[in-house]
Write a protein that holds these residues in place. Structure first.
Motif, PDB file in Angstrom:
ATOM      1  N   GLY A 191     -36.446  27.364 126.880  1.00 34.18           N
ATOM      2  CA  GLY A 191     -37.287  28.086 125.941  1.00 34.18           C
ATOM      3  C   GLY A 191     -36.608  29.294 125.325  1.00 34.18           C
ATOM      4  O   GLY A 191     -35.816  29.972 125.975  1.00 34.18           O
ATOM      5  N   PHE A 192     -36.930  29.561 124.064  1.00 32.31           N
ATOM      6  CA  PHE A 192     -36.414  30.737 123.374  1.00 32.31           C
ATOM      7  C   PHE A 192     -37.286  30.995 122.146  1.00 32.31           C
ATOM      8  O   PHE A 192     -38.024  30.114 121.685  1.00 32.31           O
ATOM      9  CB  PHE A 192     -34.952  30.547 122.951  1.00 32.31           C
ATOM     10  CG  PHE A 192     -34.748  29.517 121.868  1.00 32.31           C
ATOM     11  CD1 PHE A 192     -34.568  29.899 120.556  1.00 32.31           C
ATOM     12  CD2 PHE A 192     -34.745  28.163 122.171  1.00 32.31           C
ATOM     13  CE1 PHE A 192     -34.383  28.969 119.558  1.00 32.31           C
ATOM     14  CE2 PHE A 192     -34.554  27.216 121.187  1.00 32.31           C
ATOM     15  CZ  PHE A 192     -34.384  27.613 119.870  1.00 32.31           C
ATOM     16  N   ASP A 193     -37.207  32.212 121.621  1.00 34.61           N
ATOM     17  CA  ASP A 193     -37.975  32.594 120.440  1.00 34.61           C
ATOM     18  C   ASP A 193     -37.132  32.371 119.189  1.00 34.61           C
ATOM     19  O   ASP A 193     -36.005  32.860 119.092  1.00 34.61           O
ATOM     20  CB  ASP A 193     -38.402  34.064 120.528  1.00 34.61           C
ATOM     21  CG  ASP A 193     -39.376  34.311 121.667  1.00 34.61           C
ATOM     22  OD1 ASP A 193     -40.190  33.414 121.934  1.00 34.61           O
ATOM     23  OD2 ASP A 193     -39.306  35.395 122.283  1.00 34.61           O
ATOM     24  N   MET A 194     -37.693  31.651 118.223  1.00 35.21           N
ATOM     25  CA  MET A 194     -36.968  31.369 116.991  1.00 35.21           C
ATOM     26  C   MET A 194     -36.901  32.622 116.125  1.00 35.21           C
ATOM     27  O   MET A 194     -37.896  33.334 115.968  1.00 35.21           O
ATOM     28  CB  MET A 194     -37.645  30.219 116.234  1.00 35.21           C
ATOM     29  CG  MET A 194     -36.915  29.795 114.981  1.00 35.21           C
ATOM     30  SD  MET A 194     -35.182  29.360 115.262  1.00 35.21           S
ATOM     31  CE  MET A 194     -35.380  27.892 116.285  1.00 35.21           C
ATOM     32  N   VAL A 195     -35.729  32.892 115.559  1.00 37.45           N
ATOM     33  CA  VAL A 195     -35.496  34.127 114.811  1.00 37.45           C
ATOM     34  C   VAL A 195     -35.331  33.880 113.308  1.00 37.45           C
ATOM     35  O   VAL A 195     -35.068  34.822 112.559  1.00 37.45           O
ATOM     36  CB  VAL A 195     -34.248  34.854 115.364  1.00 37.45           C
ATOM     37  CG1 VAL A 195     -34.501  35.361 116.768  1.00 37.45           C
ATOM     38  CG2 VAL A 195     -33.033  33.922 115.345  1.00 37.45           C
ATOM     39  N   CYS A 196     -35.474  32.638 112.866  1.00 37.95           N
ATOM     40  CA  CYS A 196     -35.379  32.308 111.442  1.00 37.95           C
ATOM     41  C   CYS A 196     -36.069  30.961 111.235  1.00 37.95           C
ATOM     42  O   CYS A 196     -36.414  30.273 112.199  1.00 37.95           O
ATOM     43  CB  CYS A 196     -33.924  32.258 110.978  1.00 37.95           C
ATOM     44  SG  CYS A 196     -32.882  31.143 111.950  1.00 37.95           S
ATOM     45  N   ASP A 197     -36.276  30.582 109.987  1.00 41.48           N
ATOM     46  CA  ASP A 197     -36.849  29.275 109.683  1.00 41.48           C
ATOM     47  C   ASP A 197     -35.720  28.249 109.597  1.00 41.48           C
ATOM     48  O   ASP A 197     -34.743  28.459 108.858  1.00 41.48           O
ATOM     49  CB  ASP A 197     -37.600  29.313 108.351  1.00 41.48           C
ATOM     50  CG  ASP A 197     -38.890  30.123 108.444  1.00 41.48           C
ATOM     51  OD1 ASP A 197     -39.248  30.546 109.563  1.00 41.48           O
ATOM     52  OD2 ASP A 197     -39.526  30.335 107.395  1.00 41.48           O
ATOM     53  N   VAL A 198     -35.858  27.157 110.344  1.00 35.12           N
ATOM     54  CA  VAL A 198     -34.808  26.142 110.380  1.00 35.12           C
ATOM     55  C   VAL A 198     -35.412  24.756 110.208  1.00 35.12           C
ATOM     56  O   VAL A 198     -36.596  24.533 110.481  1.00 35.12           O
ATOM     57  CB  VAL A 198     -34.018  26.188 111.714  1.00 35.12           C
ATOM     58  CG1 VAL A 198     -33.366  27.547 111.913  1.00 35.12           C
ATOM     59  CG2 VAL A 198     -34.922  25.856 112.899  1.00 35.12           C
ATOM     60  N   VAL A 199     -34.577  23.833 109.726  1.00 39.04           N
ATOM     61  CA  VAL A 199     -34.933  22.417 109.629  1.00 39.04           C
ATOM     62  C   VAL A 199     -34.155  21.670 110.704  1.00 39.04           C
ATOM     63  O   VAL A 199     -32.930  21.797 110.791  1.00 39.04           O
ATOM     64  CB  VAL A 199     -34.616  21.852 108.233  1.00 39.04           C
ATOM     65  CG1 VAL A 199     -34.767  20.337 108.224  1.00 39.04           C
ATOM     66  CG2 VAL A 199     -35.528  22.467 107.195  1.00 39.04           C
ATOM     67  N   LEU A 200     -34.857  20.895 111.503  1.00 39.09           N
ATOM     68  CA  LEU A 200     -34.241  20.172 112.612  1.00 39.09           C
ATOM     69  C   LEU A 200     -33.402  19.009 112.070  1.00 39.09           C
ATOM     70  O   LEU A 200     -33.886  18.173 111.310  1.00 39.09           O
ATOM     71  CB  LEU A 200     -35.333  19.657 113.542  1.00 39.09           C
ATOM     72  CG  LEU A 200     -34.950  19.327 114.989  1.00 39.09           C
ATOM     73  CD1 LEU A 200     -34.372  20.548 115.696  1.00 39.09           C
ATOM     74  CD2 LEU A 200     -36.165  18.799 115.756  1.00 39.09           C
ATOM     75  N   ILE A 255     -39.839  21.485 110.483  1.00 34.25           N
ATOM     76  CA  ILE A 255     -39.444  22.895 110.366  1.00 34.25           C
ATOM     77  C   ILE A 255     -39.897  23.656 111.606  1.00 34.25           C
ATOM     78  O   ILE A 255     -41.049  23.538 112.039  1.00 34.25           O
ATOM     79  CB  ILE A 255     -40.057  23.539 109.115  1.00 34.25           C
ATOM     80  CG1 ILE A 255     -39.680  22.747 107.866  1.00 34.25           C
ATOM     81  CG2 ILE A 255     -39.598  24.981 108.987  1.00 34.25           C
ATOM     82  CD1 ILE A 255     -40.374  23.248 106.608  1.00 34.25           C
ATOM     83  N   ILE A 256     -38.986  24.428 112.171  1.00 31.82           N
ATOM     84  CA  ILE A 256     -39.322  25.366 113.244  1.00 31.82           C
ATOM     85  C   ILE A 256     -39.333  26.753 112.616  1.00 31.82           C
ATOM     86  O   ILE A 256     -38.305  27.229 112.126  1.00 31.82           O
ATOM     87  CB  ILE A 256     -38.325  25.304 114.405  1.00 31.82           C
ATOM     88  CG1 ILE A 256     -38.224  23.874 114.944  1.00 31.82           C
ATOM     89  CG2 ILE A 256     -38.722  26.258 115.517  1.00 31.82           C
ATOM     90  CD1 ILE A 256     -37.227  23.702 116.073  1.00 31.82           C
ATOM     91  N   PHE A 257     -40.480  27.392 112.621  1.00 35.07           N
ATOM     92  CA  PHE A 257     -40.656  28.648 111.906  1.00 35.07           C
ATOM     93  C   PHE A 257     -40.282  29.845 112.768  1.00 35.07           C
ATOM     94  O   PHE A 257     -40.414  29.822 113.997  1.00 35.07           O
ATOM     95  CB  PHE A 257     -42.106  28.782 111.431  1.00 35.07           C
ATOM     96  CG  PHE A 257     -42.525  27.738 110.432  1.00 35.07           C
ATOM     97  CD1 PHE A 257     -42.167  27.856 109.100  1.00 35.07           C
ATOM     98  CD2 PHE A 257     -43.268  26.634 110.836  1.00 35.07           C
ATOM     99  CE1 PHE A 257     -42.549  26.886 108.175  1.00 35.07           C
ATOM    100  CE2 PHE A 257     -43.657  25.677 109.929  1.00 35.07           C
ATOM    101  CZ  PHE A 257     -43.297  25.800 108.589  1.00 35.07           C
ATOM    102  N   SER A 258     -39.844  30.879 112.093  1.00 34.63           N
ATOM    103  CA  SER A 258     -39.520  32.129 112.781  1.00 34.63           C
ATOM    104  C   SER A 258     -40.775  32.709 113.429  1.00 34.63           C
ATOM    105  O   SER A 258     -41.867  32.671 112.855  1.00 34.63           O
ATOM    106  CB  SER A 258     -38.949  33.130 111.773  1.00 34.63           C
ATOM    107  OG  SER A 258     -38.720  34.380 112.380  1.00 34.63           O
ATOM    108  N   GLY A 259     -40.606  33.252 114.623  1.00 37.69           N
ATOM    109  CA  GLY A 259     -41.741  33.816 115.354  1.00 37.69           C
ATOM    110  C   GLY A 259     -42.383  32.854 116.329  1.00 37.69           C
ATOM    111  O   GLY A 259     -43.169  33.277 117.190  1.00 37.69           O
ATOM    112  N   THR A 260     -42.073  31.554 116.209  1.00 32.62           N
ATOM    113  CA  THR A 260     -42.614  30.577 117.154  1.00 32.62           C
ATOM    114  C   THR A 260     -41.701  30.494 118.383  1.00 32.62           C
ATOM    115  O   THR A 260     -40.556  30.917 118.355  1.00 32.62           O
ATOM    116  CB  THR A 260     -42.733  29.193 116.502  1.00 32.62           C
ATOM    117  OG1 THR A 260     -41.426  28.749 116.069  1.00 32.62           O
ATOM    118  CG2 THR A 260     -43.653  29.256 115.289  1.00 32.62           C
ATOM    119  N   LYS A 261     -42.216  29.930 119.432  1.00 33.72           N
ATOM    120  CA  LYS A 261     -41.472  29.805 120.688  1.00 33.72           C
ATOM    121  C   LYS A 261     -41.133  28.342 120.942  1.00 33.72           C
ATOM    122  O   LYS A 261     -42.026  27.496 121.020  1.00 33.72           O
ATOM    123  CB  LYS A 261     -42.278  30.368 121.859  1.00 33.72           C
ATOM    124  CG  LYS A 261     -41.514  30.371 123.166  1.00 33.72           C
ATOM    125  CD  LYS A 261     -42.335  31.011 124.280  1.00 33.72           C
ATOM    126  CE  LYS A 261     -41.567  31.027 125.595  1.00 33.72           C
ATOM    127  NZ  LYS A 261     -40.333  31.808 125.506  1.00 33.72           N
TER     128      LYS A 261
END
Length: 329
Positions: free
Chosen positions: A245-254, A294-300
């Motif tokens: 587990g970690f906190d996402m720090v930007c918006d990324v596309v898998l 998409i994994i959004f910034s601020g999500t875990k």
């Protein structure tokens, strides 16, 4: 330096054109100027948003020296090289001067004008490309300003409530109600100090919640990986998602594998959602239609999985205040 004709015009003029606005229809900012003129250098930019708020912003102009070059978005995830860059920032959003259109346009990440298959072709950025995009987009930081106690105290004192309290104290003292006036004065001072300290604590708490950085493994192409601060991430970087587990720090596309993500901070939904890799199709990419990738910034990110020993990778599409978390602040 090259000259161009400014499209600035009187806001009350009846012959406005589309060049009188910056941004989308729902985010347009009307240019506030009185006549067409020839400009060699824009220093200050005055605009009015849809709420009739007037903003005066400083225009930043960067000129390449020796072999230093900048880049500007071209479309479909590509960038053109240039030796000159001009922009200004309004409400934490950067607007870039487009010389071919003779106007400022909102700067987007890799979430606009791009097809899905382009993401799978990303092989990471080298150090020079990363530096050029850092100049263009800025660092991946969401900075929350914490005011000093004196600044907060001054703002609170000028609020209508405390101005009324001062007037009331003066009136009570003129009627020789000194004890009553003194009591109101002490209560007002206590309330003022309490609210000042509370605002200061809230600002610090907000900065701690949205700020901070992490060490991220970045793919540079081939078998080359580099661990660096998340503050240096830019759109186009390919990062490795750890299995824990970690906190996402930007918006990324898998790009490959899948991930289980807790989006409760953004959506309030307590049930984790599954994110899958985006398909290499020729359809236009949209954050609305392809949100499952998409994994959004601020999500875990709770867990990532991929078959075999290959690392789970994702490409950065938005950073800083352009991200989903940044738009909420």
């Amino acid at each position: 330096m090259q000259e161009w004709e400014s499209k600035f015009s009187d806001k009350n003029s009846s012959n406005k054109s589309s060049d009188d606005y910056v941004g989308d229809e729902d985010e347009r900012m009307e240019i506030f100027y009185y006549k067409k003129t020839w400009l060699k250098t824009i220093i200050t930019y005055i605009s009015i948003d849809k709420y009739d708020q007037i903003f005066v912003e400083e225009v930043i102009s960067l000129s390449g020296k020796s072999q230093q070059r900048y880049v500007v978005p071209k479309g479909n995830g590509t960038f053109d090289s240039t030796d000159f860059l001009r922009y200004f920032e309004n409400k934490k959003i950067r607007y870039l001067w487009k010389e071919q259109n003779l106007k400022f346009e909102k700067l987007y990440g890799l979430d606009r004008d791009i097809i899905c298959s382009t993401f799978s072709q990303h092989n990471g950025l080298n150090d020079e490309q990363q530096f050029q995009r850092t100049v263009l987009y800025g660092e991946n930081q969401i900075e929350i300003k914490v005011q000093s106690l004196l600044q907060i105290l001054f703002q609170e004192v000028l609020s209508p409530f405390y101005i009324f309290q001062v007037a009331a104290i003066v009136l009570w003292c003129l009627d020789e109600y000194y004890y009553y006036g003194s009591f109101i004065l002490l209560m007002s001072i206590g309330s003022l100090l309490s609210s000042t300290l509370q605002i200061r604590r809230n600002q610090k708490k907000l900065r701690k919640t949205v700020g901070g950085d992490a060490m991220i493994e970045v793919w540079k192409g081939g078998d080359t990986y580099q661990t660096q601060s998340s503050n240096h991430l830019v759109p186009g970087d390919v990062i490795v998602l750890p299995s824990n587990g970690f906190d996402m720090v930007c918006d990324v596309v898998l790009l490959n594998g899948n991930a289980i993500v807790d989006e409760s901070m953004l959506t309030g939904e307590s049930v984790p959602v599954m994110k899958s890799a985006i398909a290499a199709s020729n359809t236009d990419f949209s954050c609305v239609h392809h949100f499952k990738h998409i994994i959004f910034s601020g999500t875990k990110v709770i867990q990532t999985r991929y078959y075999g020993l290959e690392k789970v990778k994702a490409v950065v599409i938005r950073t800083s205040f352009q991200t989903a978390k940044g738009e909420l602040i």
